[in-house]
Structure formats: structure tokens, C-alpha cells
Design a protein around this motif. Sequence first.
Motif, PDB file in Angstrom:
ATOM      1  N   PRO A 165       0.798  -1.360  -0.046  1.00 16.13           N
ATOM      2  CA  PRO A 165       0.057   0.039  -0.122  1.00 16.13           C
ATOM      3  C   PRO A 165       0.912   1.385   0.003  1.00 16.13           C
ATOM      4  CG  PRO A 165      -0.960  -1.595   1.345  1.00 16.13           C
ATOM      5  CD  PRO A 165       0.434  -2.153   0.922  1.00 16.13           C
ATOM      6  N   LYS A 166       1.882   1.298   0.687  1.00 16.77           N
ATOM      7  CA  LYS A 166       2.443   2.556   0.784  1.00 16.77           C
ATOM      8  C   LYS A 166       3.645   2.618  -0.243  1.00 16.77           C
ATOM      9  CE  LYS A 166       6.087   0.807   4.326  1.00 16.77           C
ATOM     10  NZ  LYS A 166       7.230   1.250   3.669  1.00 16.77           N
ATOM     11  N   ASP A 167       3.908   1.697  -0.853  1.00 19.72           N
ATOM     12  CA  ASP A 167       5.231   1.903  -1.830  1.00 19.72           C
ATOM     13  C   ASP A 167       4.659   1.762  -3.202  1.00 19.72           C
ATOM     14  OD1 ASP A 167       7.008   1.444   0.199  1.00 19.72           O
ATOM     15  OD2 ASP A 167       8.176   0.008  -0.740  1.00 19.72           O
ATOM     16  N   PHE A 168       3.534   1.002  -3.598  1.00 20.80           N
ATOM     17  CA  PHE A 168       3.070   1.074  -4.674  1.00 20.80           C
ATOM     18  C   PHE A 168       2.028   1.880  -5.006  1.00 20.80           C
ATOM     19  CE2 PHE A 168       1.079  -0.804  -8.668  1.00 20.80           C
ATOM     20  CZ  PHE A 168       2.039  -1.466  -9.372  1.00 20.80           C
ATOM     21  N   ALA A 169       1.021   2.134  -3.994  1.00 19.02           N
ATOM     22  CA  ALA A 169      -0.265   2.639  -4.042  1.00 19.02           C
ATOM     23  C   ALA A 169      -0.470   3.718  -2.981  1.00 19.02           C
ATOM     24  CB  ALA A 169      -1.348   1.496  -4.169  1.00 19.02           C
ATOM     25  N   LYS A 176      -8.404  -0.448  -1.132  1.00 20.03           N
ATOM     26  CA  LYS A 176      -8.054  -0.648  -2.376  1.00 20.03           C
ATOM     27  C   LYS A 176      -6.920  -1.367  -2.509  1.00 20.03           C
ATOM     28  CE  LYS A 176      -8.463   1.063  -7.286  1.00 20.03           C
ATOM     29  NZ  LYS A 176      -9.385  -0.206  -7.748  1.00 20.03           N
ATOM     30  N   ALA A 177      -5.700  -0.618  -2.128  1.00 18.81           N
ATOM     31  CA  ALA A 177      -4.522  -0.825  -2.263  1.00 18.81           C
ATOM     32  C   ALA A 177      -4.217  -2.124  -1.227  1.00 18.81           C
ATOM     33  CB  ALA A 177      -3.562   0.220  -1.313  1.00 18.81           C
ATOM     34  N   ALA A 178      -4.926  -2.370  -0.129  1.00 18.91           N
ATOM     35  CA  ALA A 178      -4.779  -3.636   0.407  1.00 18.91           C
ATOM     36  C   ALA A 178      -5.230  -4.947  -0.221  1.00 18.91           C
ATOM     37  CB  ALA A 178      -5.367  -3.598   1.847  1.00 18.91           C
ATOM     38  N   ALA A 211       5.763   9.925 -12.221  1.00 24.01           N
ATOM     39  CA  ALA A 211       4.972  10.064 -10.879  1.00 24.01           C
ATOM     40  C   ALA A 211       5.877  10.436 -10.048  1.00 24.01           C
ATOM     41  CB  ALA A 211       4.509   8.750 -10.632  1.00 24.01           C
ATOM     42  N   ALA A 212       5.670  11.740  -9.482  1.00 24.88           N
ATOM     43  CA  ALA A 212       6.780  12.339  -8.758  1.00 24.88           C
ATOM     44  C   ALA A 212       7.099  11.880  -7.060  1.00 24.88           C
ATOM     45  CB  ALA A 212       6.451  13.814  -8.388  1.00 24.88           C
ATOM     46  N   ASP A 213       6.168  10.839  -6.855  1.00 25.77           N
ATOM     47  CA  ASP A 213       6.346  10.318  -5.434  1.00 25.77           C
ATOM     48  C   ASP A 213       6.323   8.940  -5.727  1.00 25.77           C
ATOM     49  OD1 ASP A 213       6.422  12.726  -4.087  1.00 25.77           O
ATOM     50  OD2 ASP A 213       4.529  12.545  -3.070  1.00 25.77           O
ATOM     51  N   ASP A 214       7.005   8.413  -7.079  1.00 31.56           N
ATOM     52  CA  ASP A 214       6.838   7.009  -7.003  1.00 31.56           C
ATOM     53  C   ASP A 214       7.853   6.383  -6.098  1.00 31.56           C
ATOM     54  OD1 ASP A 214       7.077   4.602  -8.427  1.00 31.56           O
ATOM     55  OD2 ASP A 214       6.641   5.251 -10.408  1.00 31.56           O
ATOM     56  N   LYS A 215       7.755   5.184  -5.595  1.00 33.72           N
ATOM     57  CA  LYS A 215       8.576   4.201  -4.934  1.00 33.72           C
ATOM     58  C   LYS A 215       9.054   2.995  -5.535  1.00 33.72           C
ATOM     59  CE  LYS A 215       7.563   6.326  -0.246  1.00 33.72           C
ATOM     60  NZ  LYS A 215       6.618   7.241  -0.800  1.00 33.72           N
TER      61      LYS A 215
END
Length: 264
Positions: A165-169, A176-178, A211-215
Motif C-alpha cells: 500500500p505505501k510503496d505501490f499505491a 483498495k491498495a490492500a 510519478a513524482a512520488d513513485d517509490k
Amino acid sequence: MKTSLHVATALALSAGLLASSGAMALDAQPAHAPVGNIVLVHGAWVDGSGWKPVYDILTKDGYHVSIVQEPLSSLDADVAATERVLDLQNGPTILVGHSYGGSVITEAGVHPNVVGLVYVAAHAPNVGEDEGALGKNMPSYTSKQTGAVEKTKDGYTYLNPAVFPKDFAADLPLKKAAYESHAQILTAAQVFSTPLTAAAWTTKPSWGIVAADDKIISPDLERWYYARAHSHTTVIAGASHSVYESRPQQVAAVIEDAAKHAQQ
């Protein structure tokens, strides 16, 4: 006899006028109409359903949109899956790839139906390069985390659901991310280290979204890819790797810009 001569003369004049107005009509039309076909390619660990928000916008705006469902078992298999869908298009097509899907469209984009490429937070290697090696030059936030990417005993990878959730979405609703974290398509590790044999961006126009905050992929690497390809580049502030789901209006706008200008 005179009557026949007058009729023949009138017919000749009419034909000339019709030919002249026909030529004028052709001259008045644009040299290339906007591209009507769009093919969307997903990245690793997810499937094509994530494209639905973008699909809904594009179809509402009158585009014919197809979504590739890749097996994620090898680069060759994923390129072949994309080529099958491209074969079904009835004319010029914009080919769009997210994440690892960027590598897929880079190779599949040499297909004759493809007239433009759109990279959405995506990799864009050159011939002989692979995204895994390029990613090491500009490592992502996720790649620096121990245990973030897991691997099965038979060589398939997935993103640890605890970090998904925090890295991809990070900009999607948590529920939804979960869900997506537990609905992953396990992806063969070899797809990330297979060198490309073609690079469509070297001969076809391209557009790129950072995507400026892409991890998952370093935004700096995305910028580097697009600068090298001379892509028309859009930076979306605050967007995660799931930018195609979280910012569908902005992503669709870039795709439509490609459709309108790829053949100019």
C-alpha cells in the motif's frame, strides 16, 4: 450535331468543376486524422483491471481502447500477448505501458500499427539493456528495503503485502491498495533482467509521465528515460506508482494528446 456538342461541353465543364472542388476539399482536410485506437499494457504484479478509470475516460471520449493481459512469465511472452492485441487493431494505434509494461511496449512498439508510445511511470530501455540493471544506477525507495520484494522457490516475484500500500499505491484508498496487494500476479524474476531486442522509441514519437512520488521506480530514472527518448514529458506531483489509477484524468489527457499529435 450542335446539341450534342453543347451537351459534351457542359459535361466536360461539370467534370472539371467537380474535380476542382474535390481537390479543394482534399486540401482543406488535415493530413492526418487523430489516432482512434489505444492499447493499454499493465506492469508487474498487477493486471489490466487497474486501467479501468483511464479506459472509462478514453472510451467516453470516443476512442477504441483495448487492454492487454500479460502472463508475466517472460518478456517474450508478454511482448507476444501485446502483439496479438495490436494485430486486432484496424489502423494506427497509440501503445501505452505502465511500469514494466514500458519495457514491453518498447519492444512490441515496432509493430506497424503503432504510431506513438506513452510511458506511464515506466521503464524504457534501449536495445541490449534491461530494466533491472538500469534500476541499479538510480535505485528506487522500494529496492533499498530488505524484504520488500519476495521471490518464490521457482523464481517468481511479488511485492510484500505489508509494504504494497505505501510503496505501490500510497495515493489510493487503503482498502483498495490492500486488496491489490493480495491480488498480485506473481511475476517471473527473469522479466526484469532480459535485454531488449528492439526499442520503438528510437523511431516513433513518445510521451512520458513521471510519478513524482513513485517509490517503485525512481522518478529520476523516469525523467532520464524520457529525456533520452526525447519524450513529451509530464510530471504529476504527489503521484504514486499507481498514478494510472489515482490520477486517471491526467493520464488520459496525456494519452489523448499523443493520439492527436503522433502523426503530425
